[in-house]
Design a protein around this motif. Structure first.
Motif, PDB file in Angstrom:
ATOM      1  N   ARG A  29       0.829  -1.213   0.000  1.00 25.36           N
ATOM      2  CA  ARG A  29       0.000   0.000   0.000  1.00 25.36           C
ATOM      3  C   ARG A  29       0.859   1.258   0.000  1.00 25.36           C
ATOM      4  O   ARG A  29       0.599   2.214  -0.732  1.00 25.36           O
ATOM      5  CB  ARG A  29      -0.928   0.007   1.217  1.00 25.36           C
ATOM      6  N   HIS A  30       1.898   1.266   0.826  1.00 27.96           N
ATOM      7  CA  HIS A  30       2.789   2.426   0.911  1.00 27.96           C
ATOM      8  C   HIS A  30       3.437   2.718  -0.449  1.00 27.96           C
ATOM      9  O   HIS A  30       3.482   3.871  -0.889  1.00 27.96           O
ATOM     10  CB  HIS A  30       3.859   2.194   1.974  1.00 27.96           C
ATOM     11  N   LEU A  31       3.927   1.697  -1.102  1.00 27.59           N
ATOM     12  CA  LEU A  31       4.566   1.873  -2.410  1.00 27.59           C
ATOM     13  C   LEU A  31       3.563   2.400  -3.433  1.00 27.59           C
ATOM     14  O   LEU A  31       3.843   3.356  -4.161  1.00 27.59           O
ATOM     15  CB  LEU A  31       5.183   0.555  -2.882  1.00 27.59           C
ATOM     16  N   ALA A  32       2.384   1.802  -3.481  1.00 26.22           N
ATOM     17  CA  ALA A  32       1.361   2.244  -4.435  1.00 26.22           C
ATOM     18  C   ALA A  32       0.967   3.695  -4.184  1.00 26.22           C
ATOM     19  O   ALA A  32       0.885   4.497  -5.125  1.00 26.22           O
ATOM     20  CB  ALA A  32       0.138   1.332  -4.346  1.00 26.22           C
ATOM     21  N   GLU A  33       0.758   4.040  -2.929  1.00 30.28           N
ATOM     22  CA  GLU A  33       0.354   5.409  -2.597  1.00 30.28           C
ATOM     23  C   GLU A  33       1.439   6.415  -2.948  1.00 30.28           C
ATOM     24  O   GLU A  33       1.147   7.520  -3.403  1.00 30.28           O
ATOM     25  CB  GLU A  33      -0.006   5.509  -1.116  1.00 30.28           C
ATOM     26  N   ASP A  36       1.339   6.816  -6.854  1.00 29.92           N
ATOM     27  CA  ASP A  36       0.042   7.096  -7.483  1.00 29.92           C
ATOM     28  C   ASP A  36      -0.009   8.416  -8.243  1.00 29.92           C
ATOM     29  O   ASP A  36      -0.536   8.476  -9.345  1.00 29.92           O
ATOM     30  CB  ASP A  36      -1.068   7.098  -6.426  1.00 29.92           C
ATOM     31  N   ARG A  37       0.518   9.467  -7.654  1.00 29.77           N
ATOM     32  CA  ARG A  37       0.418  10.789  -8.285  1.00 29.77           C
ATOM     33  C   ARG A  37       1.147  10.821  -9.625  1.00 29.77           C
ATOM     34  O   ARG A  37       0.601  11.276 -10.630  1.00 29.77           O
ATOM     35  CB  ARG A  37       0.972  11.847  -7.347  1.00 29.77           C
ATOM     36  N   ALA A  38       2.380  10.308  -9.651  1.00 30.78           N
ATOM     37  CA  ALA A  38       3.155  10.293 -10.896  1.00 30.78           C
ATOM     38  C   ALA A  38       2.503   9.388 -11.934  1.00 30.78           C
ATOM     39  O   ALA A  38       2.421   9.736 -13.115  1.00 30.78           O
ATOM     40  CB  ALA A  38       4.585   9.837 -10.619  1.00 30.78           C
ATOM     41  N   ALA A  39       2.020   8.237 -11.510  1.00 28.73           N
ATOM     42  CA  ALA A  39       1.376   7.309 -12.446  1.00 28.73           C
ATOM     43  C   ALA A  39       0.101   7.923 -13.002  1.00 28.73           C
ATOM     44  O   ALA A  39      -0.171   7.816 -14.208  1.00 28.73           O
ATOM     45  CB  ALA A  39       1.074   5.987 -11.751  1.00 28.73           C
ATOM     46  N   GLY A  40      -0.673   8.591 -12.159  1.00 26.63           N
ATOM     47  CA  GLY A  40      -1.904   9.241 -12.619  1.00 26.63           C
ATOM     48  C   GLY A  40      -1.634  10.314 -13.647  1.00 26.63           C
ATOM     49  O   GLY A  40      -2.346  10.426 -14.655  1.00 26.63           O
ATOM     50  N   ALA A  41      -0.575  11.101 -13.424  1.00 25.78           N
ATOM     51  CA  ALA A  41      -0.222  12.150 -14.386  1.00 25.78           C
ATOM     52  C   ALA A  41       0.192  11.540 -15.724  1.00 25.78           C
ATOM     53  O   ALA A  41      -0.209  12.019 -16.795  1.00 25.78           O
ATOM     54  CB  ALA A  41       0.903  13.013 -13.831  1.00 25.78           C
ATOM     55  N   ALA A  42       0.962  10.469 -15.688  1.00 26.49           N
ATOM     56  CA  ALA A  42       1.399   9.807 -16.926  1.00 26.49           C
ATOM     57  C   ALA A  42       0.213   9.192 -17.657  1.00 26.49           C
ATOM     58  O   ALA A  42       0.122   9.259 -18.880  1.00 26.49           O
ATOM     59  CB  ALA A  42       2.445   8.744 -16.615  1.00 26.49           C
ATOM     60  N   GLU A  43      -0.712   8.609 -16.910  1.00 20.32           N
ATOM     61  CA  GLU A  43      -1.893   8.000 -17.528  1.00 20.32           C
ATOM     62  C   GLU A  43      -2.775   9.054 -18.185  1.00 20.32           C
ATOM     63  O   GLU A  43      -3.378   8.796 -19.218  1.00 20.32           O
ATOM     64  CB  GLU A  43      -2.677   7.195 -16.499  1.00 20.32           C
ATOM     65  N   GLN A  44      -2.853  10.259 -17.604  1.00 21.24           N
ATOM     66  CA  GLN A  44      -3.635  11.333 -18.212  1.00 21.24           C
ATOM     67  C   GLN A  44      -3.051  11.740 -19.563  1.00 21.24           C
ATOM     68  O   GLN A  44      -3.760  12.235 -20.427  1.00 21.24           O
ATOM     69  CB  GLN A  44      -3.710  12.542 -17.284  1.00 21.24           C
ATOM     70  N   PHE A  57      15.659   5.595  -7.314  1.00 18.74           N
ATOM     71  CA  PHE A  57      15.289   4.311  -7.899  1.00 18.74           C
ATOM     72  C   PHE A  57      14.349   4.528  -9.070  1.00 18.74           C
ATOM     73  O   PHE A  57      13.757   5.590  -9.218  1.00 18.74           O
ATOM     74  CB  PHE A  57      14.606   3.416  -6.849  1.00 18.74           C
ATOM     75  N   HIS A  58      14.212   3.517  -9.922  1.00 22.38           N
ATOM     76  CA  HIS A  58      13.266   3.562 -11.036  1.00 22.38           C
ATOM     77  C   HIS A  58      12.229   2.470 -10.814  1.00 22.38           C
ATOM     78  O   HIS A  58      12.577   1.306 -10.617  1.00 22.38           O
ATOM     79  CB  HIS A  58      13.970   3.336 -12.378  1.00 22.38           C
ATOM     80  N   TYR A  59      10.955   2.862 -10.856  1.00 22.78           N
ATOM     81  CA  TYR A  59       9.847   1.944 -10.670  1.00 22.78           C
ATOM     82  C   TYR A  59       9.194   1.748 -12.035  1.00 22.78           C
ATOM     83  O   TYR A  59       8.684   2.702 -12.621  1.00 22.78           O
ATOM     84  CB  TYR A  59       8.852   2.517  -9.665  1.00 22.78           C
ATOM     85  N   VAL A  60       9.216   0.529 -12.539  1.00 24.37           N
ATOM     86  CA  VAL A  60       8.670   0.238 -13.862  1.00 24.37           C
ATOM     87  C   VAL A  60       7.210  -0.174 -13.693  1.00 24.37           C
ATOM     88  O   VAL A  60       6.900  -1.105 -12.948  1.00 24.37           O
ATOM     89  CB  VAL A  60       9.478  -0.869 -14.568  1.00 24.37           C
ATOM     90  N   VAL A  61       6.326   0.548 -14.400  1.00 26.26           N
ATOM     91  CA  VAL A  61       4.882   0.334 -14.285  1.00 26.26           C
ATOM     92  C   VAL A  61       4.332  -0.055 -15.652  1.00 26.26           C
ATOM     93  O   VAL A  61       4.602   0.607 -16.649  1.00 26.26           O
ATOM     94  CB  VAL A  61       4.174   1.622 -13.784  1.00 26.26           C
ATOM     95  N   THR A  62       3.573  -1.144 -15.688  1.00 25.04           N
ATOM     96  CA  THR A  62       2.933  -1.614 -16.911  1.00 25.04           C
ATOM     97  C   THR A  62       1.461  -1.858 -16.624  1.00 25.04           C
ATOM     98  O   THR A  62       1.136  -2.626 -15.711  1.00 25.04           O
ATOM     99  CB  THR A  62       3.585  -2.920 -17.403  1.00 25.04           C
ATOM    100  N   GLY A  64      -0.769  -0.212 -15.065  1.00 21.06           N
ATOM    101  CA  GLY A  64      -1.182   0.059 -13.700  1.00 21.06           C
ATOM    102  C   GLY A  64      -0.593  -0.850 -12.636  1.00 21.06           C
ATOM    103  O   GLY A  64      -1.042  -0.838 -11.501  1.00 21.06           O
ATOM    104  N   VAL A  65       0.435  -1.634 -12.993  1.00 17.59           N
ATOM    105  CA  VAL A  65       1.062  -2.555 -12.045  1.00 17.59           C
ATOM    106  C   VAL A  65       2.556  -2.268 -11.969  1.00 17.59           C
ATOM    107  O   VAL A  65       3.233  -2.239 -13.004  1.00 17.59           O
ATOM    108  CB  VAL A  65       0.846  -4.027 -12.472  1.00 17.59           C
ATOM    109  N   VAL A  66       3.077  -2.034 -10.763  1.00 15.11           N
ATOM    110  CA  VAL A  66       4.523  -1.894 -10.593  1.00 15.11           C
ATOM    111  C   VAL A  66       5.107  -3.290 -10.766  1.00 15.11           C
ATOM    112  O   VAL A  66       4.813  -4.190  -9.983  1.00 15.11           O
ATOM    113  CB  VAL A  66       4.887  -1.323  -9.205  1.00 15.11           C
ATOM    114  N   VAL A  67       5.930  -3.469 -11.821  1.00 17.59           N
ATOM    115  CA  VAL A  67       6.430  -4.810 -12.135  1.00 17.59           C
ATOM    116  C   VAL A  67       7.859  -5.044 -11.670  1.00 17.59           C
ATOM    117  O   VAL A  67       8.278  -6.190 -11.510  1.00 17.59           O
ATOM    118  CB  VAL A  67       6.296  -5.140 -13.643  1.00 17.59           C
ATOM    119  N   THR A  68       8.629  -3.967 -11.456  1.00 14.55           N
ATOM    120  CA  THR A  68       9.979  -4.126 -10.912  1.00 14.55           C
ATOM    121  C   THR A  68      10.493  -2.799 -10.392  1.00 14.55           C
ATOM    122  O   THR A  68       9.942  -1.736 -10.691  1.00 14.55           O
ATOM    123  CB  THR A  68      10.955  -4.736 -11.946  1.00 14.55           C
ATOM    124  N   VAL A  69      11.532  -2.882  -9.596  1.00 13.60           N
ATOM    125  CA  VAL A  69      12.216  -1.705  -9.059  1.00 13.60           C
ATOM    126  C   VAL A  69      13.687  -1.853  -9.411  1.00 13.60           C
ATOM    127  O   VAL A  69      14.289  -2.900  -9.169  1.00 13.60           O
ATOM    128  CB  VAL A  69      12.047  -1.616  -7.522  1.00 13.60           C
TER     129      VAL A  69
END
Length: 83
Positions: A29-33, A36-44, A57-62, A64-69
């Motif tokens: 939950r902490h990681l997702a929260e 969330d803001r950066a992912a939401g902006a990219a999705e828009q 660090f780099h968080y790879v998101v595919t 809507g799922v964080v798949v690796t760090v």
């Protein structure tokens, strides 16, 4: 002679959670929260795949799922734009 025993990722995660007492779902939950803001902006902007840089660090998101760090020494692959 028997082969050395291996431990799969699922078993290791359950060991950390159940034996080590780490709150895995709380960390999830902490990681997702925190992302969330950066992912939401990219999705828009229409992105379904992204790499979010945070705290070195780099968080790879595919989809809507964080798949690796990735650590700072690891280079994220450039994602090809979908047509």
């Amino acid at each position: 002679m028997a082969r050395p025993l291996r431990v799969c990722d699922h078993a290791l995660l359950r060991f950390i959670e159940r034996v080590g007492g780490l709150d895995v779902e709380g960390l999830r939950r902490h990681l997702a929260e925190s992302l969330d803001r950066a992912a939401g902006a990219a999705e828009q902007l229409g992105a379904r795949e992204m790499t979010i840089a945070a705290d070195g660090f780099h968080y790879v998101v595919t989809k809507g799922v964080v798949v690796t760090v990735l650590t700072p020494q690891m280079k994220p692959k450039r994602m090809k734009p979908k047509r």
